[in-house]
Design a protein around this motif. Structure first.
Motif, mmCIF file in Angstrom:
data_model
loop_
_atom_site.group_PDB
_atom_site.id
_atom_site.type_symbol
_atom_site.label_atom_id
_atom_site.label_comp_id
_atom_site.label_asym_id
_atom_site.label_seq_id
_atom_site.Cartn_x
_atom_site.Cartn_y
_atom_site.Cartn_z
ATOM 1 N N PRO A 195 0.873 -1.194 0.035
ATOM 2 C CA PRO A 195 0.017 -0.135 -0.037
ATOM 3 C C PRO A 195 0.853 1.288 0.097
ATOM 4 O O PRO A 195 0.444 2.192 -0.576
ATOM 5 N N TYR A 196 2.050 1.170 0.631
ATOM 6 C CA TYR A 196 2.762 2.576 0.695
ATOM 7 C C TYR A 196 3.197 2.757 -0.950
ATOM 8 O O TYR A 196 3.330 3.969 -0.980
ATOM 9 N N LEU A 197 3.369 1.768 -1.442
ATOM 10 C CA LEU A 197 4.194 2.075 -2.996
ATOM 11 C C LEU A 197 2.829 2.228 -4.023
ATOM 12 O O LEU A 197 3.061 3.045 -4.981
ATOM 13 N N ARG A 633 0.539 2.669 5.824
ATOM 14 C CA ARG A 633 0.232 3.899 6.176
ATOM 15 C C ARG A 633 -0.702 3.918 7.451
ATOM 16 O O ARG A 633 -1.710 4.634 7.307
ATOM 17 N N PRO A 634 -0.264 3.426 8.570
ATOM 18 C CA PRO A 634 -0.923 3.630 9.881
ATOM 19 C C PRO A 634 -1.095 4.945 10.224
ATOM 20 O O PRO A 634 0.043 5.703 10.166
ATOM 21 N N VAL A 663 16.074 1.187 15.501
ATOM 22 C CA VAL A 663 15.183 0.554 14.496
ATOM 23 C C VAL A 663 13.884 1.381 14.170
ATOM 24 O O VAL A 663 13.681 1.411 12.736
ATOM 25 N N ALA A 664 13.480 2.265 15.061
ATOM 26 C CA ALA A 664 12.557 3.127 14.648
ATOM 27 C C ALA A 664 12.679 3.979 13.513
ATOM 28 O O ALA A 664 12.241 4.586 12.859
ATOM 29 N N ALA A 665 14.072 4.352 13.696
ATOM 30 C CA ALA A 665 14.683 5.572 12.794
ATOM 31 C C ALA A 665 14.735 5.130 11.544
ATOM 32 O O ALA A 665 14.788 5.725 10.422
ATOM 33 N N THR A 666 14.477 3.618 11.298
ATOM 34 C CA THR A 666 14.860 3.179 9.831
ATOM 35 C C THR A 666 13.362 3.218 9.049
ATOM 36 O O THR A 666 13.318 2.866 7.952
ATOM 37 N N ILE A 667 12.394 3.489 9.840
ATOM 38 C CA ILE A 667 11.023 3.414 9.163
ATOM 39 C C ILE A 667 10.633 4.904 8.777
ATOM 40 O O ILE A 667 10.451 5.570 9.772
ATOM 41 N N PRO A 668 10.663 5.196 7.565
ATOM 42 C CA PRO A 668 10.328 6.522 6.932
ATOM 43 C C PRO A 668 9.220 7.317 7.622
ATOM 44 O O PRO A 668 9.409 8.345 7.841
ATOM 45 N N ASN A 669 8.208 6.788 7.947
ATOM 46 C CA ASN A 669 6.993 7.275 8.267
ATOM 47 C C ASN A 669 6.767 7.234 9.740
ATOM 48 O O ASN A 669 5.406 7.509 10.266
ATOM 49 N N CYS A 670 7.696 6.757 10.555
ATOM 50 C CA CYS A 670 7.799 6.583 11.962
ATOM 51 C C CYS A 670 8.334 8.012 12.710
ATOM 52 O O CYS A 670 9.661 8.081 12.244
ATOM 53 N N LYS A 671 7.614 8.777 13.399
ATOM 54 C CA LYS A 671 8.414 9.603 14.194
ATOM 55 C C LYS A 671 8.805 9.308 15.492
ATOM 56 O O LYS A 671 7.838 8.952 16.272
ATOM 57 N N SER A 672 9.871 9.107 15.754
ATOM 58 C CA SER A 672 10.235 8.562 17.203
ATOM 59 C C SER A 672 10.859 9.467 18.283
ATOM 60 O O SER A 672 11.626 10.566 17.739
ATOM 61 N N TYR A 673 10.220 9.659 19.134
ATOM 62 C CA TYR A 673 10.662 10.528 20.458
ATOM 63 C C TYR A 673 11.194 9.800 21.609
ATOM 64 O O TYR A 673 10.488 8.983 21.875
ATOM 65 N N ASP A 674 12.071 10.430 22.379
ATOM 66 C CA ASP A 674 12.371 9.731 23.570
ATOM 67 C C ASP A 674 12.477 11.181 24.763
ATOM 68 O O ASP A 674 13.585 11.749 25.047
ATOM 69 N N PRO A 675 11.271 11.442 24.960
ATOM 70 C CA PRO A 675 11.145 12.761 25.954
ATOM 71 C C PRO A 675 11.666 12.212 27.455
ATOM 72 O O PRO A 675 11.477 11.238 27.954
ATOM 73 N N ASP A 698 -0.282 10.535 6.930
ATOM 74 C CA ASP A 698 0.226 9.043 7.016
ATOM 75 C C ASP A 698 1.430 9.074 7.744
ATOM 76 O O ASP A 698 2.586 8.584 7.074
ATOM 77 N N VAL A 699 1.431 9.421 9.195
ATOM 78 C CA VAL A 699 2.595 9.035 9.956
ATOM 79 C C VAL A 699 1.963 8.370 11.136
ATOM 80 O O VAL A 699 0.816 8.334 11.329
ATOM 81 N N PHE A 700 3.023 7.647 11.777
ATOM 82 C CA PHE A 700 2.666 7.291 13.028
ATOM 83 C C PHE A 700 3.796 7.506 14.184
ATOM 84 O O PHE A 700 4.914 7.725 13.711
ATOM 85 N N TYR A 701 3.538 7.490 15.286
ATOM 86 C CA TYR A 701 4.543 7.985 16.525
ATOM 87 C C TYR A 701 5.106 6.868 17.296
ATOM 88 O O TYR A 701 4.153 6.127 17.793
ATOM 89 N N TYR A 702 6.102 6.870 17.482
ATOM 90 C CA TYR A 702 6.880 5.980 18.671
ATOM 91 C C TYR A 702 7.396 6.889 19.759
ATOM 92 O O TYR A 702 8.185 7.893 19.763
#
Length: 882
Positions: A195-197, A633-634, A663-675, A698-702
């Protein structure tokens, strides 16, 4: 009575001889008389009573779950085929050819592209009956069925879309050439369903074996969840999955079978394409995979339909009065069955039907060509329709159809039933002509050998029929839609003021998140759309207070009084419960998260899942499922609780996470935060809600969360934007006149150690600027984007500056970065520091240990003393940094 029934009356179901046929006949006649006089219900009651009696007397018998190697649906119960059989066979043949042509063309031009012919050759008829009679697309009257397609069969789906006019011949000529296609004005066709492509075409990614099956189960359950919560009526909709028999060996394929049965998901139908062959050889060379799967699924509580033999076999079974045929089939293992598939009619006459006189008589009036054309059940449209109709009408259980097919069906000596058929991508001229003749295709020799695509005229009977069938079922599919109404979101200060204006109050970021979640659930607009998900750790994360507030979803409500019913935190299940508590199954929980996170596209209803889990059991344990979810595209939140390698002190190696942000940084539509702070986390959650539910991106957050209590500072509004970009200056410790200056950067739990180190250094006269890094990956992506823009820019254009470099200005001294993750995480931003800055990273490389937080941080060298010592040594020139 037909011949198989006659045979089974004189033997048991597995062909063993009966020592007293007369007594057996008397019992049998009694059972038939009861059936005739009182009906099936009374017979079932009597059998249950006899089984109970035999158990009481220790007879040691129980009903066998497997059945003879024949079709579950007898001929007399087959419904009339509702379509034009000849027309559908013609269309199926054309689609087979175009699928083959697409793959062979690509590999003739570029041998490295790969692709698969044999899988679709085995599944083509299974797909076509679904497309023509069962797979309903979303329209104004129907919410649409969900169909998970066997990934290696994607060329067949493209070939059908070509006849429908959705893809052009130019597109088909660019199969697996997505970059080249864009440059040549064509649409590139992805290898498998992605679906992403292909965001308007494929709905579900199934290319990673096993993920499609478990995802289909949880999608079916999520549809019930939506219905029971009165959010969306999903009645009348089905989830179909076409999967391979070899794929059933994946643990994910099997892990949720009992959930589907327990939840009585009669909206779920699996079609297992039993072509008996994996990539390299037989699935069960020395056994029978259909028998094995029947035992497995029936034992798990599924309705099992065996679709083994085609209509051509009906007359053979009718003549099989002594059961020779059933005995021979019962004695033939899959490895031998594949040999029969690969050989011609003469071989099968000699080696199978020639085993004894009785078998030979069955085919004495058949020619070798007729024997060669005997179809397995998965290649017979009439038999397939009967199985699908029975599955669609079955109530109270999920259904699996075990469809017997030949891998490479119709490919002749080029690949039918052969060990090498999975990798077959090239055809000789004779093979192409043989395929043409086998399916009676309208091609002359030159057209066939030059691999011309077949596209009947738009007004031809074939195209008219094909489109009419799809119009009756709501339109073309697969088709991914993204229209979903935006959901209003509450202002940050209405639900998280306590976090952004914490005033130094001690709390953990996990507790702050749970409080925020509880407040969001109360919002009139957004609250009902939130889907809290846990994998049996709600109490660990302090979520027990949500049990009564939101309830735990159960399709049957709560049929018991919980032990803690008098507690304000008692366990409450309800049919309209909101929390999905998935038990000890991270694979199940992430599958539920994916179903909820893609509801906007699958159901046209935006939902917002929050899945909270031990951070170590996310990207490391179910990373492949998260990657597949990203393909779909979750939109949702993943919360990695008890995160980091030193925050979860006593648990040790298996539980301590030092890599998830990498690992999360390798997923283009994942926004990764360590607050590090509750306020930072609240700002990130608020931005994510708006980005996904209002802006509909079409992004998701970690987001990682800690279980460590420490003082939480206030967050100023002018820091919000910097928090989202990845870092901000938290505190400055001014240097004495002409004193040394350092920059300390920290994230998550280690930021508190960074602050302590800054205080130690400042006491020694060193000036320190402390930066809270909320996202290493967002800083790295921003830097990479600036570099790319600079490379693409014209001479004289202003060079964009990475945000990290903007924050640090022209600082050219020592910069020390520390986190609770491996050093590779802060290393990702090295290239975007100011020119001349010397950079040293500290992290938790290696395996975790069990001990106190203080000892763990000292051990890994990320405690305050280690950070201060590293800064001092850089200032003294003992450590240069780079």
């Amino acid at each position: 009575m037909n011949a198989p029934e006659q045979f089974l009356s004189n033997t048991n179901a597995f062909g063993l001889a009966d020592p007293d046929p007369q007594e057996t006949a008397e019992w049998r006649e009694a059972l038939l008389a009861l059936l005739a006089s009182a009906g099936p219900e009374r017979v079932r009651h009597m059998l249950d009573a006899l089984q109970q009696l035999s158990q009481q007397r220790n007879v040691g018998w129980k009903a066998r779950a497997s059945t003879p190697y024949v079709n579950t649906i007898p001929v007399r119960e087959q419904p009339a085929f509702p379509g034009d059989l000849d027309m559908e066979e013609r269309l199926g043949a054309i689609i087979r050819w175009n699928a083959l042509t697409m793959v062979v063309r690509a590999n003739s031009a570029y041998g490295e592209l790969g692709g698969h012919i044999a899988s679709y050759a085995s599944a083509a008829d299974l797909f076509e009956v679904g497309f023509n009679h069962f797979f309903h697309a979303r329209d104004a009257r129907h919410g649409g069925d969900l169909v998970f397609f066997q990934p290696h069969s994607s060329p067949g789906v493209y070939a059908r879309a070509f006849l429908e006019g959705r893809l052009s011949e130019h597109d088909l000529r660019h199969y697996r050439q997505e970059i080249t296609a864009a440059a040549q004005g064509a649409r590139g066709l992805s290898s498998y369903p992605h679906p992403y492509l292909m965001p308007d075409f494929w709905q579900f990614p199934t290319g990673s074996m096993g993920i499609g099956p478990i995802s289909s189960i949880y999608h079916a359950r999520f549809m019930r969840y939506l219905t029971h919560r009165n959010l969306l009526d999903c009645g009348g909709r089905k989830v179909w999955g076409v999967f391979g028999d070899g794929e059933m060996d994946e643990p994910e394929s099997m892990s949720a079978l009992t959930l589907a049965a327990r939840e009585k998901l009669d909206n779920l139908i699996w079609v297992v394409n039993c072509n008996l062959q994996r990539l390299d050889g037989p699935v069960r060379g020395n056994g029978r995979i259909i028998d094995e799967l029947e035992l497995l699924f029936s034992g798990a509580g599924w309705n099992v339909i065996k679709l083994v033999w085609g209509s051509d076999w009906d007359s053979l079974f009718a003549q099989d009065e002594d059961g020779s045929l059933i005995k021979a089939l019962a004695a033939t293992v899959d490895g031998q069955m594949q040999t029969f598939a690969a050989k011609d009619g003469r071989f099968n006459r000699e080696r199978f039907f020639g085993q004894n006189e009785q078998l030979a008589r069955l085919v004495q009036n058949m020619g070798d060509e007729q024997i060669d054309r005997l179809k397995r059940g998965g290649h017979d449209l009439v038999k397939i329709y009967a199985a699908y109709a029975a599955a669609a009408s079955h109530r109270g259980q999920p259904t699996v159809i075990l469809a017997h097919t030949k891998k490479g069906y119709g490919m002749g000596t080029a690949g039918q039933g052969r060990m090498t058929t999975h990798s077959q991508k090239k055809f000789e001229a004779s093979d192409l002509l043989g395929f043409r003749d086998r399916f009676n295709l309208p091609l002359n020799d030159e057209q066939a050998t030059s691999l011309e695509f077949i596209k009947p005229d738009e007004n031809s009977p074939e195209i008219t029929y094909l489109k009419a069938r799809r119009e009756a079922l709501g339109g073309f599919m697969p088709r991914r839609e993204t229209t979903a109404a935006a959901v209003p979101t509450p202002p940050l200060d209405t639900y998280a003021q306590f976090a952004v204006q914490a005033g130094g109050k001690p709390m953990s970021t996990t507790m702050a998140f749970v409080r925020i979640l509880g407040a969001l659930l109360k919002d009139a607009a957004l609250g009902p759309r939130i889907v809290p998900i846990v994998a049996d750790e709600a109490r660990t994360f302090g979520m027990a207070n949500l049990f009564k507030q939101a309830g735990i979803y159960s399709s049957v409500g709560q049929r018991y009084s919980p032990e803690d019913i008098d507690s304000i935190l008692s366990y409450r299940e309800a049919m309209d419960g909101q929390i999905l508590e998935e038990g000890i199954s991270e694979a199940g929980a992430i599958a539920s998260w994916t179903a909820a996170a893609t509801s906007y596209s699958v159901h046209g209803l935006a939902m917002l899942p929050f899945y909270i889990y031990y951070s170590m059991f996310g990207f490391q344990r179910v990373g492949d499922q998260i990657w597949a979810a990203a393909d779909q595209r979750p939109r949702g939140f993943l919360l990695g609780a008890t995160s980091g390698r030193t925050t979860l002190g006593g648990e040790g190696l298996q539980h301590q996470d030092g890599t998830s942000h990498l690992v999360a940084a390798t997923i283009p539509n994942c926004k990764s935060y360590d607050p590090a702070f509750a306020g930072e986390m609240a700002v990130i959650v608020d931005a994510g809600i708006r980005e996904m539910m209002v802006e509909q991106k079409d992004v998701f957050y970690y987001i990682t969360l800690m279980n460590e209590n420490y003082a939480q500072p206030d967050i100023a509004q002018d820091q919000y934007g910097q928090i989202l970009k990845g870092c901000y200056c938290l505190r400055r410790f001014p240097a004495q006149a002409s004193a040394a200056q350092v920059v300390l950067m920290g994230s998550g739990a280690i930021l508190t150690e960074v602050l302590k180190a800054a205080e130690q250094l400042h006491a020694q006269g060193v000036g320190v600027d402390v930066y809270s890094v909320t996202s290493w990956s967002e800083l790295a992506r921003d830097g990479a984007a600036c570099e790319a823009a600079a490379l693409e820019g014209k001479p004289g254009d202003a060079t964009p500056m990475p945000f990290l470099r903007q924050q640090l200005g022209s600082f050219a001294g020592p910069v020390i970065a520390a986190s609770d993750y491996v050093r590779a995480v802060p290393e990702t931003v090295r290239a975007y520091l100011p020119a001349g800055a010397r950079y040293l990273t500290l992290g938790t490389d290696g395996f975790g240990r069990s001990d106190t937080r203080a000892m763990l941080r000292e051990f890994f060298g990320v405690d305050a003393s280690s950070i201060a010592r590293a800064a001092r040594r850089m200032l003294d020139g003992e450590v240069c940094g780079r």
